[in-house]
Design a protein around this motif. Sequence first.
Motif, PDB file in Angstrom:
ATOM      1  N   SER A 125       0.881  -1.115   0.109  1.00 40.27           N
ATOM      2  CA  SER A 125       0.003   0.147  -0.034  1.00 40.27           C
ATOM      3  C   SER A 125       0.875   1.347  -0.008  1.00 40.27           C
ATOM      4  O   SER A 125       0.554   2.247  -0.302  1.00 40.27           O
ATOM      5  CB  SER A 125      -0.932   0.163   1.189  1.00 40.27           C
ATOM      6  N   GLU A 153       1.742   3.981  -4.251  1.00 35.71           N
ATOM      7  CA  GLU A 153       0.309   4.672  -4.219  1.00 35.71           C
ATOM      8  C   GLU A 153      -0.400   3.884  -5.614  1.00 35.71           C
ATOM      9  O   GLU A 153      -1.518   3.546  -5.407  1.00 35.71           O
ATOM     10  CB  GLU A 153       0.580   6.143  -4.452  1.00 35.71           C
ATOM     11  N   ILE A 206      -2.736   0.970  -4.144  1.00 33.36           N
ATOM     12  CA  ILE A 206      -3.416   1.359  -2.755  1.00 33.36           C
ATOM     13  C   ILE A 206      -5.094   0.483  -3.119  1.00 33.36           C
ATOM     14  O   ILE A 206      -5.554  -0.109  -2.041  1.00 33.36           O
ATOM     15  CB  ILE A 206      -3.642   2.588  -2.754  1.00 33.36           C
ATOM     16  N   GLU A 207      -5.671   0.682  -4.277  1.00 29.91           N
ATOM     17  CA  GLU A 207      -7.098   0.181  -4.632  1.00 29.91           C
ATOM     18  C   GLU A 207      -6.931  -1.387  -4.572  1.00 29.91           C
ATOM     19  O   GLU A 207      -7.919  -1.913  -3.889  1.00 29.91           O
ATOM     20  CB  GLU A 207      -7.467   0.945  -5.625  1.00 29.91           C
ATOM     21  N   ASN A 221      -6.570  -2.365  -1.003  1.00 27.49           N
ATOM     22  CA  ASN A 221      -7.983  -2.111  -0.305  1.00 27.49           C
ATOM     23  C   ASN A 221      -8.818  -3.568  -0.498  1.00 27.49           C
ATOM     24  O   ASN A 221      -9.499  -3.785   0.440  1.00 27.49           O
ATOM     25  CB  ASN A 221      -8.681  -1.037  -0.928  1.00 27.49           C
ATOM     26  N   SER A 225       8.829   0.520  -2.853  1.00 28.21           N
ATOM     27  CA  SER A 225       7.801   0.945  -2.101  1.00 28.21           C
ATOM     28  C   SER A 225       8.646   1.577  -0.855  1.00 28.21           C
ATOM     29  O   SER A 225       9.078   0.716   0.188  1.00 28.21           O
ATOM     30  CB  SER A 225       6.900  -0.224  -1.484  1.00 28.21           C
TER      31      SER A 225
END
Length: 148
Positions: A48, A51, A54-55, A58, A86
Amino acid sequence: MNSKTITKSNFTIFEWVKMISFEKKPWGSFTEKQQDAFNSYMCHKVISMYEPYIEVVNLAQRIPYTEKEKTYKFYCSMLPKKQFYSKYIKSSKKRMNEQILQYIATYFEVSLGEAEDYIYILKKEGVEYILERKGIEEKEIKKLLKEI
């Protein structure tokens, strides 16, 4: 153990992320010990921090932590086969002196977390007053107060 089993005993979290995102080895190629050491939570955390993913993270977080194989396979199928950087962000919050926390926590009969809040509210003067009431020597108080 088949001939394609990876022999390294355990992976760091960053090695697991590399397996997920770049190498994409099948889950069955890991030993049982390696599979047990897979940490979904830490994978979510590290992935995460990039960027664009991120989804995906999720969605992956909806998979129960106990279903490690499902999490691993989900990430392998959802992330493109490429390496990514990262930036692992560490907390910049300075940790309060454990001894002061103990004194305040026992004085107010609260947890160490609550004691930290009390110290913030009391400021140096209030903490100094409490340390004096607890019978701490002045030299020790001055040493402790430097860390607030």
